[in-house]
Motif scaffolding. Structure first.
Motif, PDB file in Angstrom:
ATOM      1  N   LEU A   1       2.286   1.805  -3.445  1.00  0.00           N
ATOM      2  CA  LEU A   1       1.296   2.337  -4.385  1.00  0.00           C
ATOM      3  C   LEU A   1       1.024   3.807  -4.108  1.00  0.00           C
ATOM      4  O   LEU A   1       0.886   4.613  -5.026  1.00  0.00           O
ATOM      5  N   LYS A   2       0.958   4.166  -2.826  1.00  0.00           N
ATOM      6  CA  LYS A   2       0.724   5.574  -2.466  1.00  0.00           C
ATOM      7  C   LYS A   2       1.909   6.427  -2.903  1.00  0.00           C
ATOM      8  O   LYS A   2       1.747   7.502  -3.450  1.00  0.00           O
TER       9      LYS A   2
ATOM     10  N   TYR B   1       3.993   5.976  -5.262  1.00  0.00           N
ATOM     11  CA  TYR B   1       4.101   6.146  -6.712  1.00  0.00           C
ATOM     12  C   TYR B   1       2.741   6.393  -7.357  1.00  0.00           C
ATOM     13  O   TYR B   1       2.480   5.963  -8.458  1.00  0.00           O
TER      14      TYR B   1
ATOM     15  N   ARG C   1      -7.790  -5.928  -1.978  1.00  0.00           N
ATOM     16  CA  ARG C   1      -6.334  -6.056  -2.107  1.00  0.00           C
ATOM     17  C   ARG C   1      -6.003  -7.529  -2.199  1.00  0.00           C
ATOM     18  O   ARG C   1      -6.776  -8.376  -1.708  1.00  0.00           O
TER      19      ARG C   1
ATOM     20  N   GLU D   1       0.828  -1.219   0.000  1.00  0.00           N
ATOM     21  CA  GLU D   1       0.000   0.000   0.000  1.00  0.00           C
ATOM     22  C   GLU D   1       0.862   1.269   0.000  1.00  0.00           C
ATOM     23  O   GLU D   1       0.593   2.200  -0.749  1.00  0.00           O
TER      24      GLU D   1
ATOM     25  N   ASN E   1      -2.224   1.064 -10.726  1.00  0.00           N
ATOM     26  CA  ASN E   1      -2.260   1.668  -9.393  1.00  0.00           C
ATOM     27  C   ASN E   1      -3.698   1.815  -8.907  1.00  0.00           C
ATOM     28  O   ASN E   1      -4.495   2.521  -9.501  1.00  0.00           O
ATOM     29  N   VAL E   2      -4.008   1.124  -7.827  1.00  0.00           N
ATOM     30  CA  VAL E   2      -5.389   1.076  -7.328  1.00  0.00           C
ATOM     31  C   VAL E   2      -5.570   1.947  -6.086  1.00  0.00           C
ATOM     32  O   VAL E   2      -6.601   1.875  -5.424  1.00  0.00           O
ATOM     33  N   VAL E   3      -4.558   2.754  -5.798  1.00  0.00           N
ATOM     34  CA  VAL E   3      -4.668   3.615  -4.606  1.00  0.00           C
ATOM     35  C   VAL E   3      -5.368   4.908  -4.977  1.00  0.00           C
ATOM     36  O   VAL E   3      -5.114   5.440  -6.045  1.00  0.00           O
TER      37      VAL E   3
END
Lengths: 454, 454
Positions: A363-364, A366, B197, A360, B452-454
């Motif tokens: 992902l945050k 980038y 996730r 997580e 990117n799933v954030v």
């Protein structure tokens, strides 16, 4: 081979010994006349009879009572030392180790005059110099064949591992003496050393070797017989350790007088260097700058750190370093032998496993980049600011001094580096042409280095 | 946005439904007439009322008594299936899953006729196909709104994650049905999925989720309500998992009809590709060869393995791969996007710590090489046989078939690879010009991929 013929050359002649004795007599006499507060004694290889021909170097220790303060000791000691040299019509300079001492030159003699406390038991010493008289006493009492030490010392000198200074990181005189005390003779010493491996332990009592290995993490551990908490070989680097082992092994296999009197290495010619580099197919960068005006004890550790930090920084930017090294003379020269001149604009950053709890954060972090998955890892592709090694180096070295210092560039090098010359490829060869032949000897060692002791 | 307008397009019309009903009636009638030994039932999305417009596909299951042998089942079943299709004047071929079945085409209908055992309790099934009728029963009993499944299935199709086949490794029809049963509606499903996730667990009972996570190490775990030991989402790859999550997230943030009806991606032009590659500054290698004559279920896993093994082999020789991927159509094409065209002749091999007990083996192993020390590691420099990527690849692919197989190159690819074309740099661009436009669509996905799933 005949070791006696070696001794004939390296052992001081009767004449040299007489000259030394006369000088010592004068030194002690002068000291005694000047002050009754201390006891002057000779230390060093001269006193232990292990000095080498033409090395007119000796140590005069001034032993004061432990009742005076350190400040009094320094003041009285240095004043006395100066007076001694003045009377003997020599010149001097103040030098520093743990405490200040005086280095004087009288005729062909070099004498270090060291004030220290007279301490009966070595475990009670107040500073490292107080230990020296005890070393001298131990060696004089236990060393049966001082000539064997002379052979060993000269062998070390010829094979470039003599001296505990930070440039050499090799074997000190006292360490050579202890090795002969341990093994009895030069030949027996060399035979034993040829089988050493990193982590070798030598004691003069019955200390637990396993415990010592854990305590001292150095390639060679030699417990000081006058102080069980001290490793006499603490300064010996892994490289010099194996340089010594390899020399001993080679000598045992093929004992020749040449091991004591090595011809200076022939420098590579520029043509040979070009050929060698071409054959290796590597990309060469030379970074040359003015030598900082500091003594070797400061210069060498700083150059070592500089070399390491530049290598690391370059690697972090994605340029692969094959080898890096440095050379110092009038110029300081850093060598980067690289895998590439240039790398792609895009670089891959492999992130955490998709199942990891750190996924997580990745992902945050980038969020603005495109990310994807390879195998079971998150991956991001980033753009490099620099794709050429030279461009990267130029940018690095033009940074202001404070940034360089923050980045870990050592203090004496940081102010000089912005005026460096960077030579790459043919430019590196051009730079080499301007360097003294010692650099080309250094390159021979660089290319031909071999420490295989098996 | 209005989901009804989507349904209008994707839901079978009254006419389609009538046609389907008529066909089913004929199928059942014909089967019943031909044999009394079994019970014919319709399975698949048609029976569950979750089929999509213009998809005239259905499954006819022939339920036999568990008292006959597997051999009898196969023989009787296939014979019966053939007869059914013959009477309906269709054509057919034998297909294989765990057991043989028959795929028939009658007019616009495609029907899979599957012989299986009639098993009362799913835990007693004899093969995977026996489970299907139980799935159908579960869905029919629990699915309140079949149209919501239609939306979800079409959403998955449009976003390229529908289908559990080895090429797609995505979401099966049954899985979509279970998700709607779980979440109630398409919108609620998508809302939930957008927060998934890797390692997400869905159950229809009160199973211990932590235990399941350890048992099934897949990105999505959906416990089959008719068989607690089965993970319905076992086939879903990490990539397709996040493709789905990302599509759901994007849809939630900006719900548009386009998510259901994606325009086909515009292929890159050759000029765009050249520009992109130039900007990335990477070194491109295309390896193109004839597509082996095998079905996708065999081709895709083999290409995946081939891709991986070539990447690994190239890396082991010191060439750094940035990305590698493959594309299959009439031609199979392997892509190697590299950091370099060329590496130095010399390469560094960092050995064990000088203090390690493995140091001796290393020294023995490299007895004939020059070794030295870096930091506290033994190091050897070795000569590479290949310094150019193309040269290395050519050498690799010209090896005899048996060597390729031993090296891990998959069986269907090994015989074809020696006739491959290798294009590097401009050569790769030339090769691309000869490939269909689908390859250039594939390259758009390659370059623009973002999960990117954030």
């Amino acid at each position: 081979m005949n070791l006696k013929s070696v001794l004939k050359i390296i052992k001081p002649s009767k004449k040299e010994e007489r000259e030394m004795d006369n000088f010592i007599e004068k030194l002690i006499e002068t000291s005694g006349k000047l002050s009754k507060d201390m006891k002057p004694i000779i230390c060093g290889s001269v006193e232990k009879d292990t000095w080498l021909a033409k090395k007119y170097e000796l140590d005069l220790f001034l032993l004061f009572s432990p009742n005076i303060t350190k400040k009094q000791l320094e003041e009285k000691g240095l004043k006395l030392a100066k007076d001694i040299i003045k009377i003997l019509k020599g010149r001097y300079q103040i030098a520093f180790a743990e405490h200040p001492y005086l280095r004087g030159w009288v005729g062909k003699f070099q004498v270090d005059i060291v004030p220290c406390y007279k301490i009966k038991h070595p475990e009670n010493i107040k500073s490292a110099v107080d230990r020296t008289p005890h070393h001298v006493r131990f060696v004089k009492k236990n060393l049966k064949k001082p000539d064997e030490v002379r052979l060993l010392k000269h062998f070390c000198i010829a094979n470039k591992c003599y001296g505990a200074d930070v440039k050499t990181l090799g074997f000190s005189g006292y360490l050579c003496e202890l090795l002969i005390i341990k093994y009895g003779s030069f030949m027996d010493c060399v035979k034993n050393v040829s089988k050493w491996r990193a982590g070798h332990v030598i004691t003069f009592g019955n200390e637990d070797k396993e415990r010592l290995t854990k305590k001292f993490k150095t390639p060679l551990i030699v417990i000081d017989p006058v102080d069980k908490n001290r490793n006499v070989a603490a300064a010996v680097s892994v490289e010099k350790f194996y340089t010594f082992v390899k020399a001993c092994k080679d000598f045992i296999e093929n004992p020749k007088k040449e091991f004591f009197f090595k011809k200076p290495l022939k420098p590579y010619s520029i043509a040979e260097i070009s050929k060698k580099i071409k054959k290796r197919g590597t990309r060469w960068y030379l970074i040359a700058f003015k030598r900082p005006k500091v003594i070797e004890d400061i210069l060498y550790p700083q150059m070592k750190r500089f070399c390491k930090i530049v290598g690391k920084t370059v690697m972090q930017n994605g340029f692969e370093v094959l080898r890096n090294d440095f050379y110092c003379n009038k110029k300081c020269v850093l060598i980067l032998e690289m895998k590439e001149w240039q790398i792609p604009k895009v670089s891959k950053n492999i992130g955490p496993d998709v199942f990891s709890k750190h996924a997580e954060e990745f992902l945050k972090h980038y969020k603005k980049e495109k990310v994807f998955i390879e195998g079971e890892k998150w991956v991001v592709e980033l753009e490099k600011e620099f794709t050429e090694v030279s461009q990267f180096l130029k940018n690095l070295f033009k940074k202001p001094k404070n940034e360089l210092l923050e980045g870990g560039i050592p203090s004496k090098i940081a102010p000089l580096i912005k005026n460096c010359k960077i030579g790459d490829g043919d430019g590196a060869i051009e730079l080499m042409k301007k360097l003294p032949k010692e650099f080309r000897i250094f390159l021979r060692e660089y290319f031909e280095k071999d420490l295989n002791v098996v």
